[in-house]
Design a protein around this motif. Sequence first.
Motif, PDB file in Angstrom:
ATOM      1  N   HIS A  73       0.857  -1.208   0.000  1.00  0.00           N
ATOM      2  CA  HIS A  73       0.000   0.000   0.000  1.00  0.00           C
ATOM      3  C   HIS A  73       0.884   1.247   0.000  1.00  0.00           C
ATOM      4  O   HIS A  73       1.564   1.541   0.989  1.00  0.00           O
ATOM      5  CB  HIS A  73      -0.925   0.011   1.224  1.00  0.00           C
ATOM      6  N   HIS A  75       1.296   5.394  -2.092  1.00  0.00           N
ATOM      7  CA  HIS A  75       0.699   6.398  -2.998  1.00  0.00           C
ATOM      8  C   HIS A  75       1.806   7.082  -3.800  1.00  0.00           C
ATOM      9  O   HIS A  75       2.595   7.852  -3.223  1.00  0.00           O
ATOM     10  CB  HIS A  75      -0.035   7.467  -2.187  1.00  0.00           C
ATOM     11  N   HIS A 228      -8.857   2.142   1.805  1.00  0.00           N
ATOM     12  CA  HIS A 228      -8.466   2.343   3.199  1.00  0.00           C
ATOM     13  C   HIS A 228      -9.652   1.968   4.088  1.00  0.00           C
ATOM     14  O   HIS A 228     -10.795   2.166   3.691  1.00  0.00           O
ATOM     15  CB  HIS A 228      -8.138   3.814   3.461  1.00  0.00           C
ATOM     16  N   HIS A 267      -4.601  -0.319   6.692  1.00  0.00           N
ATOM     17  CA  HIS A 267      -4.751   0.074   8.107  1.00  0.00           C
ATOM     18  C   HIS A 267      -5.582  -0.908   8.933  1.00  0.00           C
ATOM     19  O   HIS A 267      -5.008  -1.726   9.613  1.00  0.00           O
ATOM     20  CB  HIS A 267      -5.268   1.513   8.240  1.00  0.00           C
ATOM     21  N   ASP A 318       2.904   3.013   3.000  1.00  0.00           N
ATOM     22  CA  ASP A 318       1.902   4.086   2.948  1.00  0.00           C
ATOM     23  C   ASP A 318       2.525   5.477   2.833  1.00  0.00           C
ATOM     24  O   ASP A 318       2.048   6.432   3.432  1.00  0.00           O
ATOM     25  CB  ASP A 318       0.928   4.025   4.134  1.00  0.00           C
TER      26      ASP A 318
END
Length: 433
Positions: A73, A75, A228, A267, A318
């Motif tokens: 995960h 971005h 998420h 998460h 993340d």
Amino acid sequence: MTARIAIFGDLLDFTAEPDWGDTLSSSVRWRPAHWLLVEGGRIVAVQADAPDASWQRHDHAGRLVLPGFIDSHVHSPQLDVIASYGTELLDWLHTYTFPAEQRHADPAQAEAVATLFLDALLAHGTTAAVVFPTVHKVSAEALFSAAQQRGMRLVAGKVLMDRHAPEGLRDDVVQAERDCRDLIARWHGRERLAYAVTVRFAPTSTPQQLAMAGRLCAEDPTLYMQTHVAENPDEVRWVAELFPKARSYLDVYERHGLLNQRSVLAHGIWLDAADRARLHTLGAQIAFCPSSNLFLGSGLFGWAATEDAGVGISLASDVGGGTSLSMQRTLADGYKVQALAGTKLSAWALLHAATRGAAQALGLSHEIGSLEGGTVADLCVWDWAGSAVARRRQQVARDLHEKVFAWITLGDERDLVETWVAGVRRHRRDGVR
Ligand SMILES: [Zn+2]
């Protein structure tokens, strides 16, 4: 003729999932001073004896050879907001992240950042990732295209977001569906690329958009889904207001047909026992993001309860909520978060979750996550120590677990010597011997 490559070093991977806290786990496969043979981009053998002269030899005696890390995960556009001060999740999105993501409507920006991002992953020893670009179709295009050029295993998709986001970062159901279908047709299953239906999080999609996303998943069960869930208490309260009929935050996704064996949920800190049981039943997995959880003050993920419920757990940087693309730093933060939560994670549990465990959770263990014959040669060569302190610590370590735990805790991307993707060297540290 395809290249025949032989890499010599201390080979470490896993043949099964290590038991919780077992530092002597028999699932660890340790083959020091071995040759790893690669042909046609795949691992074909591992042996103690040197291969004949038909193999191009790379001698890394005394160095650690691991499967490439899998970051489940992260971005890509958030490299621009990494290390931003002073906010929690919802503030952080509005203050830093959304303004930065608006830039990616520009194809030149999207392309430049996709290139920078994937090269940065490779320079941190990460060879496969599950990635959020932005709401803009061009940002997903740029990411897939750059990953294809590098031969990388990448799971990604255009972000869906049709409310509670600023102008320029919102799509609508009709256009979003059209963009998703076009991207799926052109990129899903092409070489090592896979499409993920990408819901940013429940608050930024209308129920109509969530339903559209669910239809896409139902139509093609080979698609991934990423989003998420239950990261921050204020976020959880907001979701409860927006979706009063849902039993829980997780239930919003289940109601819209978004949970299956290919769902990657980042998460999952504020889930309850009923949620974890649903995750187990549906086969969805959690991407644990310890650096981000610490940095944004989100909370302590319950690894033990999640594992006890039979839910797959992978490790994720993340970035930009997380502060480093280094999986060593991410694992070290994972250990500290679990220490605060009252449990101790072994180096094996951590390393497994960032390699074979993540591959299994993604349904890709036939391809990545280990040094097994027949898998694609995605691997990294590492120094055991990059500083005088780390060298000293390695010298006095009494066993393999102690060595690897110290390597994780004291290390970062500066220990990385080479990164290989499908048998091609894609990163090499300057000045390597
Ligand atoms: Zn995230």
